[in-house]
Enzyme design. Structure first.
Site, PDB file in Angstrom:
ATOM      1  N   ASN A   9     -45.399 -37.464  27.414  1.00 13.58           N
ATOM      2  CA  ASN A   9     -44.260 -38.150  28.019  1.00 13.58           C
ATOM      3  C   ASN A   9     -43.880 -37.376  29.280  1.00 13.58           C
ATOM      4  O   ASN A   9     -43.238 -36.340  29.206  1.00 13.58           O
ATOM      5  CB  ASN A   9     -43.094 -38.175  27.012  1.00 13.58           C
ATOM      6  CG  ASN A   9     -41.849 -38.830  27.587  1.00 13.58           C
ATOM      7  OD1 ASN A   9     -41.884 -39.425  28.663  1.00 13.58           O
ATOM      8  ND2 ASN A   9     -40.743 -38.728  26.863  1.00 13.58           N
ATOM      9  N   LYS A  11     -41.882 -38.189  31.552  1.00 16.00           N
ATOM     10  CA  LYS A  11     -40.485 -38.398  31.964  1.00 16.00           C
ATOM     11  C   LYS A  11     -40.429 -38.604  33.493  1.00 16.00           C
ATOM     12  O   LYS A  11     -41.357 -39.173  34.060  1.00 16.00           O
ATOM     13  CB  LYS A  11     -39.602 -37.238  31.493  1.00 16.00           C
ATOM     14  CG  LYS A  11     -39.770 -36.965  29.995  1.00 16.00           C
ATOM     15  CD  LYS A  11     -38.756 -36.018  29.437  1.00 16.00           C
ATOM     16  CE  LYS A  11     -39.023 -35.827  27.947  1.00 16.00           C
ATOM     17  NZ  LYS A  11     -38.030 -34.977  27.300  1.00 16.00           N
ATOM     18  N   HIS A  97     -36.325 -43.724  23.330  1.00 13.56           N
ATOM     19  CA  HIS A  97     -36.266 -42.265  23.498  1.00 13.56           C
ATOM     20  C   HIS A  97     -34.794 -41.830  23.525  1.00 13.56           C
ATOM     21  O   HIS A  97     -33.945 -42.540  24.067  1.00 13.56           O
ATOM     22  CB  HIS A  97     -36.972 -41.853  24.796  1.00 13.56           C
ATOM     23  CG  HIS A  97     -37.155 -40.371  24.884  1.00 13.56           C
ATOM     24  ND1 HIS A  97     -36.142 -39.529  25.260  1.00 13.56           N
ATOM     25  CD2 HIS A  97     -38.220 -39.591  24.590  1.00 13.56           C
ATOM     26  CE1 HIS A  97     -36.584 -38.272  25.204  1.00 13.56           C
ATOM     27  NE2 HIS A  97     -37.845 -38.285  24.808  1.00 13.56           N
ATOM     28  N   GLU A  99     -33.239 -39.810  25.295  1.00  8.74           N
ATOM     29  CA  GLU A  99     -32.627 -39.724  26.630  1.00  8.74           C
ATOM     30  C   GLU A  99     -32.168 -41.107  27.095  1.00  8.74           C
ATOM     31  O   GLU A  99     -31.148 -41.244  27.764  1.00  8.74           O
ATOM     32  CB  GLU A  99     -33.635 -39.101  27.617  1.00  8.74           C
ATOM     33  CG  GLU A  99     -33.771 -37.603  27.353  1.00  8.74           C
ATOM     34  CD  GLU A  99     -35.111 -37.002  27.725  1.00  8.74           C
ATOM     35  OE1 GLU A  99     -35.894 -37.624  28.460  1.00  8.74           O
ATOM     36  OE2 GLU A  99     -35.370 -35.871  27.259  1.00  8.74           O
ATOM     37  N   GLU A 169     -38.020 -37.229  16.782  1.00  7.56           N
ATOM     38  CA  GLU A 169     -37.698 -36.210  17.783  1.00  7.56           C
ATOM     39  C   GLU A 169     -36.267 -35.732  17.569  1.00  7.56           C
ATOM     40  O   GLU A 169     -35.319 -36.360  18.076  1.00  7.56           O
ATOM     41  CB  GLU A 169     -37.820 -36.797  19.191  1.00  7.56           C
ATOM     42  CG  GLU A 169     -39.198 -37.313  19.521  1.00  7.56           C
ATOM     43  CD  GLU A 169     -39.441 -37.308  21.020  1.00  7.56           C
ATOM     44  OE1 GLU A 169     -40.361 -36.625  21.459  1.00  7.56           O
ATOM     45  OE2 GLU A 169     -38.687 -37.983  21.752  1.00  7.56           O
ATOM     46  N   GLY A 175     -36.881 -30.297  24.798  1.00  5.56           N
ATOM     47  CA  GLY A 175     -36.721 -29.559  26.045  1.00  5.56           C
ATOM     48  C   GLY A 175     -35.951 -28.255  25.893  1.00  5.56           C
ATOM     49  O   GLY A 175     -35.562 -27.634  26.880  1.00  5.56           O
ATOM     50  N   SER A 215     -40.294 -29.894  21.848  1.00  7.61           N
ATOM     51  CA  SER A 215     -40.880 -28.581  22.153  1.00  7.61           C
ATOM     52  C   SER A 215     -42.208 -28.333  21.448  1.00  7.61           C
ATOM     53  O   SER A 215     -42.476 -27.220  20.983  1.00  7.61           O
ATOM     54  CB  SER A 215     -39.868 -27.465  21.862  1.00  7.61           C
ATOM     55  OG  SER A 215     -38.720 -27.628  22.685  1.00  7.61           O
TER      56      SER A 215
HETATM   57  P1  PGA Z   1     -40.294 -31.729  25.059  1.00  2.01           P
HETATM   58  O1  PGA Z   1     -39.929 -33.286  25.112  1.00  2.01           O
HETATM   59  O2  PGA Z   1     -41.696 -31.606  24.543  1.00  2.01           O
HETATM   60  O3  PGA Z   1     -40.160 -31.240  26.474  1.00  2.01           O
HETATM   61  O4  PGA Z   1     -39.300 -31.094  24.121  1.00  2.01           O
HETATM   62  C1  PGA Z   1     -40.331 -34.142  24.085  1.00  2.01           C
HETATM   63  C2  PGA Z   1     -39.821 -35.543  24.350  1.00  2.01           C
HETATM   64  O5  PGA Z   1     -38.676 -35.712  24.780  1.00  2.01           O
HETATM   65  O6  PGA Z   1     -40.553 -36.538  24.137  1.00  2.01           O
END
Ligand code: PGA
Length: 253
Positions: A9, A11, A97, A99, A169, A175, A215
């Site tokens: 992803n 983003k 997601h 976000e 998630e 993140g 992560s």
């Molecule tokens: P990350 O993001 O691996 O940077 O924690 C995962 C995601 O939001 O899909």
């Protein structure tokens, strides 16, 4: 064997040129995938056609959109419909997601509409769920995540739910560098599978890939993926580095 999936992803990161180079570096590594293993790149909308032309679907590499709109078409300036994705040969789309739930006020009901539109257009939704930190600290994460599945997915008939990929998630792990422990991930994935089994039966629940996100890194992927109910990962930060994402693909069961 159930599908095992490493999904990148990106983003809102990378220029077009940087994205092209990242894909080239990953494909140059020539990591081959077994028939049950898949690598998926969820790239920004302007890069979908380029990525679609670079990935070799016959070798189980695929492209995904990071989002789609919940209406079929119409006066929604700046939005992208599922029909548009379908018309350029995109076969996967991230839906819900955290976000987008947070910054774009996406509700479980809206996500149910997105799931329906995707499936009507032959696009596999990668449906994200996961609890925020306060819910985890209160110990009510199971109820929270089960409600996300119920309200966005459980209207689907059995034949349709089989076509879903789920990504668990935990928001506190995205993140942040703070990964759920292998035991926490396995426990939640097992719970989610049992919730699906209660509604649709064990055989169907056993077919659905459940990815872990939050992560995932080159140095923890193998351990996370080794859990019986963890079928790969949805990867943000580490998917932006060719060597790291290549290692994560190689860590699939
Ligand atoms: P990350 O993001 O691996 O940077 O924690 C995962 C995601 O939001 O899909």
């Amino acid at each position: 064997m159930r599908k095992q999936i490493a999904a990148a992803n990106w983003k809102m990161n990378l220029t077009y040129q940087e994205g092209e180079k990242l894909l080239d570096d990953i494909f140059d590594a020539g990591t081959s995938l077994a028939p049950h293993q898949h690598a998926i790149f969820a790239v920004p909308y302007p890069y979908l056609i380029m990525t679609r032309s670079e990935v070799a679907e016959e070798f189980n590499y695929h492209v995904a959109a990071q989002n789609c709109h919940h209406k079929k078409s119409g006066a929604y300036t700046g939005e992208v419909s599922v029909d548009m994705l379908q018309s350029i040969g995109v076969h996967y789309c991230i839906v819900g997601h955290s976000e987008r739930r947070e910054y774009n006020a996406e509700t479980n009901a809206m996500l149910a509409d997105k799931v329906n539109l995707c499936q009507e257009n032959g696009i596999t939704p990668i449906f994200c769920c996961g609890e925020p930190l306060d819910i985890r600290e209160a110990g009510t994460q199971n109820e929270f995540v089960a409600a996300q599945l119920r309200e966005s997915l459980f209207h689907l008939p059995a034949a349709r739910i089989k076509g879903i990929i789920i990504a668990y998630e935990p928001i506190w792990a995205i993140g942040t560098g703070r990964t759920a422990s292998t035991a926490q991930a396995q426990e939640m994935h097992h719970f989610l599978r049992s919730v699906i089994a209660d509604h649709y039966g064990k055989d169907i629940a056993d077919e659905i890939p459940i990815l872990y996100g939050g992560s995932v890194k080159a140095n923890n992927a193998e351990e996370l993926f080794s859990s019986p109910d963890v079928d790969g990962g949805l990867v943000g930060g580490a998917s932006l580095v060719a060597a790291d994402f290549t290692a994560i693909i190689s860590a699939l069961k």
